[in-house]
Every structure is written in C-alpha cells, then in structure tokens.
Scaffold this motif. Sequence first.
Motif: not given
Length: 79
Positions: A48, A52-54, A74
Amino acid sequence: MTVTVHFLPDDIQIEAEVGEPLLTVAERAGVFIPTGCLMGSCHACEVELGDGTPVCACLSAVPIGVKTLEITLYSDPVW
C-alpha cells in the motif's frame, strides 16, 4: 533523480532511482516482499502506498515527480 523510499511498518528508508522496480528497492533495503506469479495476478506482492493505493510491487516502479515514497507492507500468513 533520487527518491527516499520509506518501508513501513519496519521503518526502513533507502534512496532509490526514479523507474527502479519496487522489488529491487526492497531487496537492496533488506525488506522482504513475498512474490508469487510476478505478473500481478496473484497479488502476493501487494503493498500500500502512502495515499492508501494498493499496488502490486512486481509491476510497480518508483514514480517520477515525488521526493518521498511511503510503502506499507501487508502481513499475510498465507504467503
């Protein structure tokens, strides 16, 4: 042009070149990002960005136009 890449939650910072693959930057920094297919399909390498963009690290590179890049790893016990 260099960019400061900040890996969280390990709080590791490293300088990287624009266009350098994220997996290469992580490896140089001693940060492990799990991989699977290396084509973005399995999402094993999903991280991420600071906004907040994966993104899949296997398909992503250090972008142009930023001075710092925050990457949150993650924790997935399956990989």
